[in-house]
Structure formats: structure tokens, C-alpha cells
Scaffold this motif. Structure first.
Motif, PDB file in Angstrom:
ATOM      1  N   GLY A  34       2.161  16.206 -25.337  1.00  0.00           N
ATOM      2  CA  GLY A  34       3.215  15.387 -24.759  1.00  0.00           C
ATOM      3  C   GLY A  34       2.803  14.624 -23.515  1.00  0.00           C
ATOM      4  O   GLY A  34       3.607  13.916 -22.926  1.00  0.00           O
ATOM      5  N   GLY A  35       1.561  14.732 -23.114  1.00  0.00           N
ATOM      6  CA  GLY A  35       1.059  13.989 -21.965  1.00  0.00           C
ATOM      7  C   GLY A  35       0.323  12.737 -22.414  1.00  0.00           C
ATOM      8  O   GLY A  35       0.432  12.310 -23.567  1.00  0.00           O
ATOM      9  N   TRP A  36      -0.414  12.151 -21.510  1.00  0.00           N
ATOM     10  CA  TRP A  36      -1.171  10.931 -21.784  1.00  0.00           C
ATOM     11  C   TRP A  36      -2.596  11.107 -21.295  1.00  0.00           C
ATOM     12  O   TRP A  36      -2.848  11.823 -20.334  1.00  0.00           O
ATOM     13  N   CYS A  37      -3.513  10.443 -21.959  1.00  0.00           N
ATOM     14  CA  CYS A  37      -4.924  10.481 -21.562  1.00  0.00           C
ATOM     15  C   CYS A  37      -5.440   9.064 -21.371  1.00  0.00           C
ATOM     16  O   CYS A  37      -5.124   8.160 -22.152  1.00  0.00           O
ATOM     17  N   LEU A  38      -6.234   8.906 -20.330  1.00  0.00           N
ATOM     18  CA  LEU A  38      -7.013   7.694 -20.158  1.00  0.00           C
ATOM     19  C   LEU A  38      -8.403   8.031 -20.669  1.00  0.00           C
ATOM     20  O   LEU A  38      -9.040   8.962 -20.183  1.00  0.00           O
ATOM     21  N   VAL A  39      -8.841   7.302 -21.678  1.00  0.00           N
ATOM     22  CA  VAL A  39     -10.141   7.556 -22.287  1.00  0.00           C
ATOM     23  C   VAL A  39     -11.095   6.446 -21.854  1.00  0.00           C
ATOM     24  O   VAL A  39     -10.761   5.270 -21.924  1.00  0.00           O
ATOM     25  N   ARG A  40     -12.268   6.869 -21.375  1.00  0.00           N
ATOM     26  CA  ARG A  40     -13.308   5.929 -20.958  1.00  0.00           C
ATOM     27  C   ARG A  40     -14.534   6.156 -21.813  1.00  0.00           C
ATOM     28  O   ARG A  40     -14.958   7.290 -22.007  1.00  0.00           O
ATOM     29  N   GLU A  41     -15.101   5.080 -22.307  1.00  0.00           N
ATOM     30  CA  GLU A  41     -16.362   5.139 -23.035  1.00  0.00           C
ATOM     31  C   GLU A  41     -17.287   4.132 -22.381  1.00  0.00           C
ATOM     32  O   GLU A  41     -16.875   3.019 -22.073  1.00  0.00           O
ATOM     33  N   TRP A  42     -18.546   4.521 -22.166  1.00  0.00           N
ATOM     34  CA  TRP A  42     -19.479   3.593 -21.553  1.00  0.00           C
ATOM     35  C   TRP A  42     -20.896   3.886 -22.000  1.00  0.00           C
ATOM     36  O   TRP A  42     -21.196   4.972 -22.476  1.00  0.00           O
ATOM     37  N   GLY A  43     -21.752   2.884 -21.839  1.00  0.00           N
ATOM     38  CA  GLY A  43     -23.154   3.061 -22.186  1.00  0.00           C
ATOM     39  C   GLY A  43     -23.821   1.732 -22.428  1.00  0.00           C
ATOM     40  O   GLY A  43     -23.328   0.679 -22.044  1.00  0.00           O
TER      41      GLY A  43
END
Length: 96
Positions: A34-43
Motif C-alpha cells: 500500500g505504499g509507493w516506491c521510487l525506483v532508480r536504474e542507472w549505468g
């Protein structure tokens, strides 16, 4: 900021003189609790990148964090990838 408007943001930074070809992706998603996620992808383009998920209690907090990170990356020279447009809050950073 409306979460639907900022669901996914792809940025890249290329500088052939420095052999630099990087990407950075930010997106917001609901988690199973029920929460939220900030997803980061890098490379580096063409290589396996890294992923980080930061949990937030609500979508407003996740959106604010997303904007802060995007602003930081834009200041460091990253630009929207694939001809994507930026939300108004971030587009102002690209104007001289």
C-alpha cells in the motif's frame, strides 16, 4: 505533482570525448503493502546497470523525491532520452 504524469523518466548523458555513455531512469510505482516506491536504474548503455528502490508512505513524497533527483541529474548534464519531454517543473532547468 501528479504521479501519472511522472510515471517514468529516462535520462542519458553522452560525451564521446570522455567515453561517457550513461543512462538514468526514474519511475514511481505502488508496492504490495500500500505504499509507493521510487525506483532508480542507472549505468552505462549496453551494460547491466544498478537498481535501487526507495520506499515512501505516499505518492506525493515519492513524486517530490523523483523531482529532486531529476533536477540533480539535469544539473549534471543529463538530458531526456529518446526525444522525451520533461514535466514543466523540470523543463525550466534546461532553458538558459
Amino acid at each position: 505533482m501528479d504521479v501519472a504524469r511522472m510515471l517514468s523518466l529516462w535520462l542519458h548523458r553522452r560525451d564521446p570525448t570522455r567515453n561517457m555513455d550513461r543512462f538514468y531512469r526514474l519511475y514511481i510505482m505502488a508496492d504490495l503493502l500500500g505504499g509507493w516506491c521510487l525506483v532508480r536504474e542507472w549505468g552505462r548503455h549496453g551494460a547491466a546497470g544498478q537498481v535501487r528502490r526507495d520506499p515512501y508512505a505516499n505518492s506525493a513524497e515519492a513524486s517530490a523525491a523523483c523531482v529532486r533527483l531529476a533536477q540533480k541529474k539535469l544539473r549534471r548534464g543529463y538530458r531526456p532520452a529518446f526525444g522525451a519531454s520533461l514535466p514543466q517543473e523540470l523543463a525550466a532547468l534546461l532553458c538558459p
